[in-house]
Design a protein around this motif. Structure first.
Motif, mmCIF file in Angstrom:
data_model
loop_
_atom_site.group_PDB
_atom_site.id
_atom_site.type_symbol
_atom_site.label_atom_id
_atom_site.label_comp_id
_atom_site.label_asym_id
_atom_site.label_seq_id
_atom_site.Cartn_x
_atom_site.Cartn_y
_atom_site.Cartn_z
ATOM 1 N N LEU A 1 -20.362 -9.318 3.953
ATOM 2 C CA LEU A 1 -21.038 -10.228 3.026
ATOM 3 C C LEU A 1 -22.060 -11.073 3.772
ATOM 4 N N LYS A 2 -21.658 -11.519 4.951
ATOM 5 C CA LYS A 2 -22.532 -12.421 5.695
ATOM 6 C C LYS A 2 -23.825 -11.707 6.099
ATOM 7 N N PHE B 1 -22.760 -21.501 2.745
ATOM 8 C CA PHE B 1 -21.729 -20.877 1.917
ATOM 9 C C PHE B 1 -20.330 -21.439 2.210
ATOM 10 N N LYS C 1 -16.889 -23.216 1.899
ATOM 11 C CA LYS C 1 -16.045 -23.291 0.694
ATOM 12 C C LYS C 1 -15.639 -24.735 0.406
ATOM 13 N N ASN D 1 -16.630 -21.736 -5.564
ATOM 14 C CA ASN D 1 -16.426 -20.773 -4.472
ATOM 15 C C ASN D 1 -16.579 -19.349 -4.971
ATOM 16 N N TRP D 2 -16.002 -19.093 -6.115
ATOM 17 C CA TRP D 2 -16.075 -17.749 -6.685
ATOM 18 C C TRP D 2 -17.528 -17.372 -6.997
ATOM 19 N N LYS E 1 -19.360 -16.448 -3.833
ATOM 20 C CA LYS E 1 -18.943 -15.139 -3.333
ATOM 21 C C LYS E 1 -19.503 -14.038 -4.224
ATOM 22 N N GLN F 1 -21.811 -11.003 -3.091
ATOM 23 C CA GLN F 1 -21.434 -9.606 -3.343
ATOM 24 C C GLN F 1 -22.524 -8.878 -4.117
ATOM 25 N N GLU G 1 -14.931 -9.364 4.847
ATOM 26 C CA GLU G 1 -15.323 -9.889 3.547
ATOM 27 C C GLU G 1 -15.694 -11.364 3.637
ATOM 28 N N GLU G 2 -15.213 -12.006 4.691
ATOM 29 C CA GLU G 2 -15.366 -13.450 4.774
ATOM 30 C C GLU G 2 -16.833 -13.830 4.908
ATOM 31 N N LEU G 3 -17.284 -14.637 3.981
ATOM 32 C CA LEU G 3 -18.675 -15.072 4.020
ATOM 33 C C LEU G 3 -18.804 -16.302 4.904
#
Lengths: 612, 102
Positions: free
Chosen positions: A179-180, A509, A511, A588-589, A592, A596, B9-11
């Motif tokens: 993701l990053k 980003f 959280k 947070n969702w 993400k 994504q 997966e961790e952003l």
């Protein structure tokens, strides 16, 4: 017997880069090249002043170190060229990279509908396993698109069924993005290009040396000679002698047939692993030899046609998916660089065939192959056979290491054996049995040279794999494009240091802690009701707080009384906690989900380039 | 999902902290301007009983009324209350994050 500090076997991009890096650090080397020309698979062949590549080589790298090397070696001899490529299938041309509207329009209404149904079916019922290339592609494109746009071409290139090809081959090219990484690429751009500029797409244009990629390696050979190193051509290495974990000498045969031997203190090999193991003297253990014999290579043959026609087609290259011809791809070299032809009224085409050396076509005469290629071109409607004036053929053995289901085990066994030698390193596409581009091969060359110079150990086997190691030794999952390369953090000069980009994304980003926000909002909400209620109780009056007491509709048992203030504090606190917790979770969702979405979009974009 | 793919997966592994001062200013502006605009709105609408419900805030905000002068007092009280609430939320949030992060 001549003695040299470093003996490099192979004058392709990896070998020459290793020699160049050593030379820059005042260490000379001897380079042994089996062929007549340097550059390996990146050489440019000159036939009556018509120049052509062994395949097409776009110059694009995500590794700043490589782009710096290219600039050092060739300076301003690069052209920026537009990319045009298409797929020929069933008498139609389809844009490549694939465009949904163009592909569906070219397929016709019925086929387009079937493609859509097939895609939808795959999305609902994907293959649970993704062991082979077929399963991997079907899961992403659906069965019908796979059949049309991937199956025939891939099987032409690799000569085996797509079910026999490991999914690694596709996965190596289209890595799962973190993701990053996806967010960084989208927000900060991808680093790359000849001058290290931020590049968002290599789809539309690319850099290319004026006289083809061979120009780079011929120039590199000159520079290496300037450092006091020597390149000997026509030397086929047949024996690699070793004792007590050290290689001390390589021997072989010159093109004249003369036996030659060279001693050295360090050895770098770009030989195919199979040949290297066969050449080891004394022989390696049986299981290593067996593993080496299990490695397979695809051979490559190009038929060059000189056509008396100024414009045959506008593409740099066309993928030939049509199963009725054996040709896999066709290059139009003057569209790569106008300097590739001596006469602009002529066109030189490269008809590419992917073969096993046991195939009949491999042994056909040049004349027969030229006639065969001309006929196939005419069959596809690309040229008039009467316009073909001349032609030649170039064969390149072991051009592609095959990724079958067993190659990883074989390579692991060989690697374990080779790691017992302290002064032998294998690099390059065939030296690592990895489907590298020339930039990856160059990185392995630089790493090998730096290892010899005694720098911190660089793992050449880690180049172009999922897990790369930064100089700091930190394992990092990176993805930088169609093939993986290590991101050398310290190599960035005029760019934002990677650490800062990482920090930036971490911060942007970051959280929210749902529990903490729940507690904070809950406490404040509870206190608000408590204080409001207490104020009204203290003020008193005939009817105390008639409006605030309406909260009793929502807070069970709440009244504007002393006791009610505690009930309000408790229930208001619980309600506030729920709101704070949900708010933080939702935020947070959302972040993400946004990341994504960016990743999905970038991966979809990369999948469009799978055939390159 | 293995550990590797999970970390992949961790952003961001960072837990955000709230800047109490900034949240106080934001909430203060919202509270102050909110009450100010609501008061003015009711005044402009006019009628027999102007803002009888909003007027109830005078139970908590001494001197507040649905008048032109009251709108300015409302601006002050709203900003003060919003600011205090914002700062308190930020303060408590950061403390809880600190405790949970130990």
């Amino acid at each position: 017997m001549a003695s040299h500090p470093v003996v490099v076997i192979g004058a392709g991009p990896a070998g020459l880069t290793a020699a160049y890096e050593l030379g820059k650090n005042s260490s000379s080397s001897l380079i042994l090249e089996a062929g007549k020309q340097v550059g390996g698979i990146s050489q440019t062949v000159n036939y009556r002043d018509f120049r052509f590549d062994i395949g097409g080589h776009r110059f694009f790298s995500k590794v700043p170190m490589v782009t710096e090397l290219w600039n050092e070696i060739l300076g301003d001899n690069f052209l920026l060229r537009p990319r045009i490529s298409r797929i020929h299938y069933n008498q139609h041309f389809f844009d490549y990279p694939l465009k949904a509207t163009n592909a569906l329009a070219g397929l016709g209404v019925v086929e387009a509908l079937l493609v859509c149904f097939s895609y939808a079916k795959t999305k609902v019922f994907p293959n649970a396993q993704e062991d082979n290339f077929e399963q991997w592609v079907i899961n992403r494109f659906g069965y019908r698109l796979y059949q049309i746009f991937f199956k025939t071409y891939t099987e032409k290139v690799w000569g085996i069924s797509c079910t026999e090809i490991s999914a690694d081959w596709a996965a190596q090219r289209i890595k799962n993005l973190s993701l990053k990484e996806a967010v960084r690429n989208a927000l900060l751009g991808q680093r790359g290009g000849k001058k290290g500029e931020i590049v968002t797409s290599l789809i539309e244009q690319f850099h290319y040396p004026r006289l083809g990629p061979g120009m780079m390696w011929e120039r590199c050979e000159e520079l290496v000679a300037g450092f006091g190193s020597q390149t000997l051509k026509g030397i086929k290495v047949e024996r690699i002698r070793h004792r007590h974990g050290l290689v001390d000498c390589v021997s072989g045969r010159a093109s004249s047939g003369e036996h030659v031997e060279f001693e050295g203190s360090d050895f770098v090999s770009t030989m195919p692993l199979r040949e290297l193991i066969e050449a080891m003297d004394p022989q390696p253990p049986a299981k290593v030899v067996e593993a080496a014999l299990g490695l397979r290579y695809r051979d490559y043959l190009t038929v060059v046609l000189v056509v008396n026609c100024e414009d045959v087609f506008p593409d740099n290259w066309i993928y030939i998916h049509s199963p009725e011809v054996k040709m896999g791809r066709i290059q139009n070299y003057k569209n790569w660089s106008p300097y590739m032809v001596p006469d602009p009224s002529r066109t030189s085409l490269g008809l590419e065939y992917f073969l096993w050396d046991k195939d009949d076509e491999w042994t056909w005469s040049n004349d027969r192959l030229i006639e065969f290629g001309t006929r196939e071109c005419a069959q596809l409607g690309l040229i008039n056979p009467r316009d073909v004036e001349d032609g030649t053929v170039v064969r390149m053995e072991k051009a592609y290491p095959v990724y079958d289901h067993h190659y990883q085990d074989h390579v692991r066994t060989i690697r374990e054996y080779l790691e017992t030698f302290s002064n032998l390193q294998t690099i390059g596409r065939n030296g690592l049995h990895r489907y590298n581009n020339q930039d990856h091969s160059m990185v392995t060359g630089v790493y090998a040279a730096r290892n010899i110079m005694g720098e911190t150990h660089h793992d050449v086997w880690a180049v172009n794999t999922e897990k790369e190691y930064h100089e700091e030794g930190r394992a990092t999952s990176v993805n930088v494009g169609d093939r993986m390369v290590p991101m050398r953090v310290k190599e960035y000069v005029d760019e934002l240091p990677m650490e800062n980009e990482e920090e930036l994304i971490e911060i942007v980003f970051a959280k929210l802690d749902p529990v903490a926000l729940g507690v904070a909002v809950g406490t404040v909400s509870g206190l608000l009701i408590l204080i409001g209620t207490v104020i009204l109780v203290l003020k008193g009056g005939p009817v105390v707080g008639p409006n605030l007491s309406l909260l009793g509709n929502f807070l069970i048992g709440f009244q504007v009384t002393w006791g009610g203030s505690l009930v309000g504090f408790l229930e208001g606190g619980i309600g506030g906690f729920a709101i704070g917790y949900s708010g933080a979770s939702l935020r947070n969702w959302s972040m993400k989900a946004y990341a994504q979405f960016i990743r999905w979009r970038e991966e979809a974009n990369r999948r469009r380039n799978l055939l390159d | 999902m293995g550990t590797d793919s999970k970390s992949n997966e961790e952003l961001s592994r960072v837990v955000a902290k709230i800047q109490g001062g900034v949240l106080a200013v934001v909430c203060g502006l919202m509270g102050g301007l909110g009450l100010f605009i609501m008061t003015i709105w009711l005044l402009l609408e006019g009628g027999e009983q102007v803002g009888s419900h909003l007027q109830l805030l005078s139970n908590f905000f001494i001197g507040y009324s649905v008048t032109w002068k009251g709108s300015l007092l409302g601006l002050f009280y709203g900003a003060l209350t919003g600011g205090v609430l914002g700062w308190t939320i930020g303060f408590i949030y950061n403390r809880v994050v600190g405790i949970r992060g130990r």
